[in-house]
Motif scaffolding. Structure first.
Motif, PDB file in Angstrom:
ATOM      1  N   LEU A  94       7.004   7.300 -59.659  1.00 53.86           N
ATOM      2  CA  LEU A  94       8.410   7.502 -60.036  1.00 53.86           C
ATOM      3  C   LEU A  94       8.589   7.333 -61.542  1.00 53.86           C
ATOM      4  N   LEU A  95       7.980   6.304 -62.111  1.00 52.21           N
ATOM      5  CA  LEU A  95       8.108   6.059 -63.544  1.00 52.21           C
ATOM      6  C   LEU A  95       7.502   7.189 -64.366  1.00 52.21           C
ATOM      7  N   ASP A  99      11.611   9.745 -68.679  1.00 49.59           N
ATOM      8  CA  ASP A  99      11.291   9.571 -70.100  1.00 49.59           C
ATOM      9  C   ASP A  99      11.230   8.080 -70.414  1.00 49.59           C
ATOM     10  N   ALA A 100      10.791   7.748 -71.622  1.00 52.78           N
ATOM     11  CA  ALA A 100      10.518   6.346 -71.959  1.00 52.78           C
ATOM     12  C   ALA A 100      11.767   5.473 -71.840  1.00 52.78           C
ATOM     13  N   ASP A 101      12.912   5.973 -72.328  1.00 52.20           N
ATOM     14  CA  ASP A 101      14.140   5.183 -72.244  1.00 52.20           C
ATOM     15  C   ASP A 101      14.498   4.871 -70.799  1.00 52.20           C
ATOM     16  N   CYS A 270       1.131   6.977 -72.492  1.00 47.72           N
ATOM     17  CA  CYS A 270       0.487   7.774 -71.449  1.00 47.72           C
ATOM     18  C   CYS A 270       1.536   8.347 -70.505  1.00 47.72           C
ATOM     19  N   ARG A 271       1.365   9.614 -70.117  1.00 43.54           N
ATOM     20  CA  ARG A 271       2.331  10.254 -69.220  1.00 43.54           C
ATOM     21  C   ARG A 271       2.334   9.580 -67.868  1.00 43.54           C
ATOM     22  N   ARG A 272       1.139   9.447 -67.256  1.00 45.18           N
ATOM     23  CA  ARG A 272       1.014   8.680 -66.029  1.00 45.18           C
ATOM     24  C   ARG A 272       0.454   7.314 -66.380  1.00 45.18           C
ATOM     25  N   TYR A 273       0.980   6.288 -65.741  1.00 43.92           N
ATOM     26  CA  TYR A 273       0.573   4.924 -66.066  1.00 43.92           C
ATOM     27  C   TYR A 273      -0.913   4.728 -65.797  1.00 43.92           C
ATOM     28  N   PHE A 291      -1.864  12.242 -72.218  1.00 42.66           N
ATOM     29  CA  PHE A 291      -1.086  11.660 -73.303  1.00 42.66           C
ATOM     30  C   PHE A 291       0.383  12.105 -73.179  1.00 42.66           C
ATOM     31  N   ALA A 292       1.261  11.178 -73.459  1.00 44.36           N
ATOM     32  CA  ALA A 292       2.686  11.469 -73.344  1.00 44.36           C
ATOM     33  C   ALA A 292       3.104  12.496 -74.405  1.00 44.36           C
TER      34      ALA A 292
END
Length: 294
Positions: A94-95, A99-101, A270-273, A291-292
């Motif tokens: 889900l995360l 986006d980061a915020d 990172c896009r996926r944790y 990479f994000a």
């Protein structure tokens, strides 16, 4: 008997009546009326002026000399989860779609996350006296305790090196701190007494304050204290956030990561944790294609 005559009736007066009171009494009534009217005017004026004086005193004496409205929220930075908090695989998925915020907001709302790093708050200061008031100092009071190091989620790499000279800064983590600002060369200088914030009645001035943590591994509840001159006396005003004291969490160094059960790399990294490995900041840590995108 026809020869006898009774008493004659006196004729009725039909002409205008005459005030038989002495002249001095009639003049006294007229003069008394004039004096009463004049006295009523004087009393009315005094009452009106009295209400104006009362309104002035009410503004001068009610409430703090400066009204403060606080606006602030944590920015995007690393998030500390307390011991016992874990992230399931479905939550990590889900995360990855946020986006980061939004990731920061979700971790705060669902996992009791605390955002580390500096917090920026804006104080909207409004004068609350008929005359000018002055803010002559800003300091802090704080209560700190060690961070409960459960899970650390890294959201960013590095932090901005620039400084904003128009922003007031206060340090957190080493006890009471005086306010300071950076000069054009980047050197910190005391904010007061070189500067003074002057407010007229109902005048509003925004004051941006950065609460800057140290690297002590602590979480601190912080209250700002404003020193205000209200024209007759110096007063100290405590200022907190809408929900109580500001909460500021230390910046966690890479060397602190060993004290956490798990360290994830997400957000703008990172896009996926992924789970961080020792020395991750000097390596490509996310894996190919992960990479994000910024």
């Amino acid at each position: 008997m026809p020869g006898e005559q009774g008493e004659r009736e006196q004729p009725h007066e039909t002409g205008p009546t005459t005030d038989l009171r002495p002249v001095w009494r009639r003049a006294g009534v007229w003069i008394g009326g004039v004096v009463a009217a004049a006295l009523a005017t004087v009393i009315a004026g005094a009452v009106t002026q009295g209400f104006g004086w009362f309104a002035t005193v009410a503004v001068d004496s009610q409430g703090e000399p400066v009204e403060v409205r606080v606006d602030g929220e944590a920015g995007t930075d690393d998030v500390v989860l307390p011991r016992g908090a874990t992230l399931t695989s479905s939550e990590l998925d889900l995360l990855a779609g946020l986006d980061a915020d939004a990731q920061v907001g979700w971790l705060q709302a669902h996992e009791h996350g605390r955002v580390s790093g500096a917090q920026q708050v804006t104080l909207y200061l409004t004068g609350n006296r008929t005359g000018e008031v002055r803010v002559t100092d800003v300091t802090t009071k704080e209560t700190c305790k060690p961070i409960s190091r459960g899970t650390l989620v890294r959201m960013v790499t590095g932090r901005g090196a620039g400084v904003a000279s128009e922003v007031m800064n206060v340090d957190v983590g080493h006890g009471p701190s005086d306010a300071y600002a950076y000069d054009p060369s980047g050197t910190p200088q005391n904010y007061f007494p070189e500067r003074t914030i002057t407010l007229a009645h109902d005048e509003e001035v925004p004051l941006v304050v950065d609460l800057v943590p140290d690297f002590s591994g602590s979480i601190c509840e912080v209250e700002l204290e404003l020193t205000v001159w209200d024209g007759s006396a110096e007063r100290r005003m405590p200022v907190s956030g809408p929900d109580g004291p500001f909460v500021v969490t230390s910046i966690e160094l890479e060397e602190d990561e060993g004290e956490y059960g798990t360290v994830y790399l997400g957000g703008d990294i990172c896009r996926r944790y992924v789970t961080a490995t020792p020395g991750w900041s000097s390596l490509p840590p996310c894996g190919e294609g992960n990479f994000a995108e910024r």
